[in-house]
Write an enzyme that holds these catalytic residues in place. Sequence first.
Site, PDB file in Angstrom:
ATOM      1  CB  VAL A   1     -20.441-111.671  25.843  1.00 46.79           C
ATOM      2  CG1 VAL A   1     -21.909-111.918  25.574  1.00 46.79           C
ATOM      3  CG2 VAL A   1     -20.014-110.296  25.311  1.00 46.79           C
ATOM      4  N   PRO A   2     -21.040-113.177  29.133  1.00 51.70           N
ATOM      5  CG  PRO A   2     -22.160-112.631  31.111  1.00 51.70           C
ATOM      6  CD  PRO A   2     -21.635-112.040  29.830  1.00 51.70           C
ATOM      7  CB  CYS A   3     -22.460-117.525  26.563  1.00 52.05           C
ATOM      8  SG  CYS A   3     -20.764-117.964  26.226  1.00 52.05           S
ATOM      9  CG  HIS A   4     -19.847-118.573  32.110  1.00 53.61           C
ATOM     10  ND1 HIS A   4     -19.400-117.378  31.570  1.00 53.61           N
ATOM     11  CD2 HIS A   4     -19.916-118.380  33.441  1.00 53.61           C
ATOM     12  CE1 HIS A   4     -19.198-116.516  32.549  1.00 53.61           C
ATOM     13  NE2 HIS A   4     -19.506-117.105  33.692  1.00 53.61           N
ATOM     14  NE  ARG A   5     -21.820-114.431  34.949  1.00 56.77           N
ATOM     15  CZ  ARG A   5     -21.369-113.196  34.870  1.00 56.77           C
ATOM     16  NH1 ARG A   5     -22.122-112.257  34.351  1.00 56.77           N
ATOM     17  NH2 ARG A   5     -20.167-112.899  35.321  1.00 56.77           N
TER      18      ARG A   5
END
Length: 146
Positions: A112-116
């Site tokens: 779940v790409p929260c770094h984006r």
Amino acid sequence: MRLTITDGVLTGMRVEDDDNVEPHDTLPSAYADVVEALKGWGTSGGKPTDWTAHPGFPPSGTAFQRAVWAALCQVPWGESVGYGELARRVGRPGAARAVGQAVGANPWAPLVPCHRVLAAGQRLGGYAQGTRIKSRLLSLEDIDYR
């Protein structure tokens, strides 16, 4: 990559400097697709996958947090989104700070790409696992930030 398993449920992932995903003896076979996705993470974009719909995704989180996490899953590989834009996508245009808190509570990073999620002006912003890790993840995807 460190996996946290509680009572047979994959309750958390933590990106670490080694980037290796080690097999976990107590991880049920229902998570084989998760482990494979983690092993391949960083090597290709793939299509967005809503990991919040995975039967093994932790049942924790408020309805708002889960909506934010599902919206994160729709941010394509190599692209970024701002907190304000993410708030608009979940139907809460004035809730950028609340979105930031939900992003920080994400239990399955980096799938779940929260770094984006970047701060205003394409600034790096924060990351639960540290900005050094966030910058590495963004670099793997050739995402520019300041």
